[in-house]
Design an enzyme around this catalytic site. Sequence first.
Site, PDB file in Angstrom:
ATOM      1  N   HIS A 103       0.850  -1.189   0.000  1.00 31.41           N
ATOM      2  CA  HIS A 103       0.000   0.000   0.000  1.00 31.41           C
ATOM      3  C   HIS A 103       0.880   1.232   0.000  1.00 31.41           C
ATOM      4  CE1 HIS A 103      -3.595   2.377   0.722  1.00 31.41           C
ATOM      5  NE2 HIS A 103      -2.803   3.138   1.451  1.00 31.41           N
ATOM      6  N   ASP A 113     -15.030   2.993   7.118  1.00 35.13           N
ATOM      7  CA  ASP A 113     -13.984   3.910   6.652  1.00 35.13           C
ATOM      8  C   ASP A 113     -14.508   4.780   5.518  1.00 35.13           C
ATOM      9  OD1 ASP A 113     -11.329   5.009   6.199  1.00 35.13           O
ATOM     10  OD2 ASP A 113     -11.454   3.886   4.334  1.00 35.13           O
ATOM     11  N   ARG A 163     -14.519  13.235   6.679  1.00 31.24           N
ATOM     12  CA  ARG A 163     -13.210  13.868   6.948  1.00 31.24           C
ATOM     13  C   ARG A 163     -12.800  14.752   5.784  1.00 31.24           C
ATOM     14  NH1 ARG A 163      -9.536   9.070   7.341  1.00 31.24           N
ATOM     15  NH2 ARG A 163      -7.902  10.618   7.539  1.00 31.24           N
ATOM     16  N   SER A 175      -7.623   4.248   8.806  1.00 28.91           N
ATOM     17  CA  SER A 175      -8.307   4.187   7.516  1.00 28.91           C
ATOM     18  C   SER A 175      -7.567   3.218   6.576  1.00 28.91           C
ATOM     19  CB  SER A 175      -8.354   5.599   6.919  1.00 28.91           C
ATOM     20  OG  SER A 175      -8.688   5.566   5.565  1.00 28.91           O
ATOM     21  N   LYS A 212      -8.664  -1.181   5.721  1.00 23.84           N
ATOM     22  CA  LYS A 212      -8.903  -1.736   4.378  1.00 23.84           C
ATOM     23  C   LYS A 212      -7.943  -2.893   4.100  1.00 23.84           C
ATOM     24  CE  LYS A 212      -8.697   2.483   2.942  1.00 23.84           C
ATOM     25  NZ  LYS A 212      -8.898   3.888   2.603  1.00 23.84           N
TER      26      LYS A 212
HETATM   27  N1  URA Z   1      -5.508   7.073   2.352  1.00 27.96           N
HETATM   28  C1  URA Z   1      -6.517   6.441   2.978  1.00 27.96           C
HETATM   29  O1  URA Z   1      -6.935   5.361   2.562  1.00 27.96           O
HETATM   30  N2  URA Z   1      -7.064   7.010   4.070  1.00 27.96           N
HETATM   31  C2  URA Z   1      -6.639   8.193   4.574  1.00 27.96           C
HETATM   32  O2  URA Z   1      -7.160   8.632   5.579  1.00 27.96           O
HETATM   33  C3  URA Z   1      -5.588   8.867   3.916  1.00 27.96           C
HETATM   34  C4  URA Z   1      -5.020   8.274   2.795  1.00 27.96           C
END
Ligand code: URA
Length: 455
Positions: A84, A163, A170, A185, A189
């Site tokens: 990621h 999320d 947000r 967040s 995932k």
């Molecule tokens: N990427 C994400 O998936 N979440 C965030 O809060 C910031 C960057």
Amino acid sequence: MNVVDLITKKRDGGEHTDAELQFLIEGIVKGAIPDYQIAAWAMAVYFQGMTAAESTALTLAMAASGEMLDLRDVARSELIVDKHSSGGVGDKTTLTVGPIVAACGLSVGKMSGRGLSFSGGTIDKLEGIPGWQAQLSAEQFRHQLRVVGLVVAAQTTRLAPADQLLYALRDVTGTVPSLPLIASSIMSKKLAAGADAIVLDVKCGRGAFMESLQQARELAQLMVSIGSGAGRRVTALITAMEQPLGRAVGNILEVREAIDTLHGNGPQDFQELTQAVAAEMLLLGDPQLRKKRESAGYEVAADTARLRVRTAIDSGAAFAKFAEFVAAQGGHAAFVIDPERLPAAPVALDLAAERDGFVSAVDAREIGLSVVALGGGRQKKGDAIDRRVGVVLAAKVGAQIQTGDSLCTIHATDTPVAQFVASRIRDAYTFAEEPISVSESSCSFSPVILERVTR
Ligand code: URA
């Protein structure tokens, strides 16, 4: 439990219990908590922060708020590996490391996102290949992981829905740049998507969420701690995002550069990052390398991992895996075998230097925003984009230039828009009279890999 009490508790610097965070997340997903209360709570977290224990509990609650994929029965390897990136400009690393690692025999199953603001997204890039499909059913995802060993799909609404709801709020309440909220967040995932081993590429610099090395380090440490606490193998690399990664910024232009890199011909910084991330994925996911690491130490095992990565590239196996993956998701492999056939923008405008000197900075954020202005990225979710447009940098930090030399080529839908964006791109460049020295103390241009963070 009462939401107002939880908001005031956090506002006054209190620490939430696991049960309180579970209550909040359930309330968000059920629609039982109004947006204004969720936003007030997010702002309280933004100012007061969270402990590592709170961040972990929040992550686990968000991961469990939807489907939790279990892919072990379709894996070709003992562990499923994922990577990621925290988001950057010109970051096409998934397109190269996925095929390399899969060509080395590991299973790579990945859910990816779309670009927003200055930061690009893997799905937008891959959708530039005619025919390629990002929307896969759970069955298609599993089938491809079993047969090809590599699958990249758009994140579904079933994965970590808490999320998705929280992020949307947000995004419009100035609470995205909160360390515990970003960490939970991202990690929620990753945990829900079924990977056993995860390499996190935490970007640092002008083209990243984390501009300072200290912030990037804190985010990396927090995410590694959350992942390890949840029983996953996690390594984070903190990598430079002061100037764009590689030379190409813009979806299809980046696909071309990824293909060049899979053939061993990409820009040096992008090759370096690709090989480092791929090697870390092998080190986490390959049982033989893990044993070697235990018996002979990290450096010896890492050398072997890097050698396997280079062999996968030099032998053509990594590119062959990329073409197989593209075809499996409906893409026309002819476009990747001959990338000259990929759709191209009608206008290519060269931007010439107006002075002699040395390039001392190329502001990644400004280049990313310039690509948005060309139509290649989104101002807000759901905006249509033109995947052909973008910028290819001829001069990056350290380059010596003379008046008239090309700084970059702007690929645009028409000449007026290219000219409009040209002045913004010119302002993204900074020059010095003297050669540039390499700084290792900030998110500078070199080295690309700034730090490695493990548990
Ligand atoms: N990427 C994400 O998936 N979440 C965030 O809060 C910031 C960057």
